[in-house]
Write an enzyme that holds these catalytic residues in place. Structure first.
Site, PDB file in Angstrom:
ATOM      1  N   CYS A   1       2.728  -5.683 -18.493  1.00  0.00           N
ATOM      2  CA  CYS A   1       2.850  -4.402 -19.206  1.00  0.00           C
ATOM      3  C   CYS A   1       1.881  -4.484 -20.396  1.00  0.00           C
ATOM      4  CB  CYS A   1       4.293  -4.100 -19.614  1.00  0.00           C
ATOM      5  SG  CYS A   1       5.034  -5.260 -20.780  1.00  0.00           S
TER       6      CYS A   1
ATOM      7  N   HIS B   1       7.654 -27.323 -18.063  1.00  0.00           N
ATOM      8  CA  HIS B   1       8.888 -27.546 -18.819  1.00  0.00           C
ATOM      9  C   HIS B   1      10.008 -26.572 -18.445  1.00  0.00           C
ATOM     10  CE1 HIS B   1       6.957 -29.831 -22.468  1.00  0.00           C
ATOM     11  NE2 HIS B   1       6.552 -30.285 -21.295  1.00  0.00           N
TER      12      HIS B   1
ATOM     13  N   HIS C   1      13.690 -32.069 -18.470  1.00  0.00           N
ATOM     14  CA  HIS C   1      13.609 -30.607 -18.395  1.00  0.00           C
ATOM     15  C   HIS C   1      14.605 -30.031 -17.385  1.00  0.00           C
ATOM     16  CE1 HIS C   1      10.174 -30.986 -20.940  1.00  0.00           C
ATOM     17  NE2 HIS C   1       9.571 -31.757 -20.062  1.00  0.00           N
TER      18      HIS C   1
HETATM   19  C1  RB5 Z   1       3.998   1.199 -22.700  1.00  0.00           C
HETATM   20  O1  RB5 Z   1       3.427   2.097 -23.614  1.00  0.00           O
HETATM   21  C2  RB5 Z   1       4.380  -0.081 -23.410  1.00  0.00           C
HETATM   22  O2  RB5 Z   1       5.429   0.135 -24.270  1.00  0.00           O
HETATM   23  C3  RB5 Z   1       4.736  -1.153 -22.383  1.00  0.00           C
HETATM   24  O3  RB5 Z   1       3.647  -1.366 -21.539  1.00  0.00           O
HETATM   25  C4  RB5 Z   1       5.090  -2.525 -22.918  1.00  0.00           C
HETATM   26  O4  RB5 Z   1       4.105  -3.007 -23.781  1.00  0.00           O
HETATM   27  C5  RB5 Z   1       6.452  -2.669 -23.431  1.00  0.00           C
HETATM   28  O5  RB5 Z   1       6.882  -3.740 -23.824  1.00  0.00           O
END
Ligand code: RB5
Length: 143
Positions: free
Chosen positions: A64, A97, A132
């Site tokens: 993300c 780990h 671990h």
């Molecule tokens: C999307 O705008 C953004 O919030 C998402 O990709 C991410 O970074 C969230 O943690």
């Protein structure tokens, strides 16, 4: 080796690049989406990838914008140890780990080459077990 990969819109471009990189290495890639830069919600894709890992693919990769949302979502799934790694040494240690089974990266913070190196470090490392092992078992007890 089979890898499930997923992203939200902020990770889409890096996901496409990482996917091609994995394929060029002969790795089978299951892309659960998203398939464009249209806005979507990262937990939906975290769940799809984690379900694939729970169903038997070797590893998951989630991307993300920051990697934070994906790692928070993925670590709520039973059996998942997701590690947000911004550079290769973090990825190596996440395997050695923490026996991480999902690599999380940040589409808005990482370049394509750095992401490829980070993927390589993750895939080339092995869980070290030993001391671990006990700690990873304690993670399962928390679940
Ligand atoms: C999307 O705008 C953004 O919030 C998402 O990709 C991410 O970074 C969230 O943690």
């Amino acid at each position: 080796m089979r890898i499930a990969i997923g992203s939200d819109h902020a990770g889409y471009e890096l996901k496409e690049s990482v996917k091609e990189y994995l394929k060029s290495k002969g790795i089978e890639v299951l892309d659960v989406g998203t398939y464009s830069e249209e806005r979507v919600d990262y937990p939906d894709y975290a769940k799809k990838v984690c379900d694939e890992v729970r169903n038997g693919v070797d590893f998951g990769i989630l991307i993300c914008g920051t990697g934070l949302g994906m790692s928070i979502a993925a670590n709520k799934c039973k059996g998942i140890r997701a590690a947000l790694c911004l550079y290769p040494d973090m990825a190596r240690l996440a395997r050695e780990h923490n026996n991480a089974n999902v690599l999380v990266m940040a589409g808005r913070l990482m370049g394509k080459e750095l992401a490829n190196w980070t993927v390589d470090a993750f895939l080339n490392a092995q869980f070290q077990g030993g001391r671990h092992e006990r700690r990873v078992k304690k993670l399962e007890e928390i679940e």
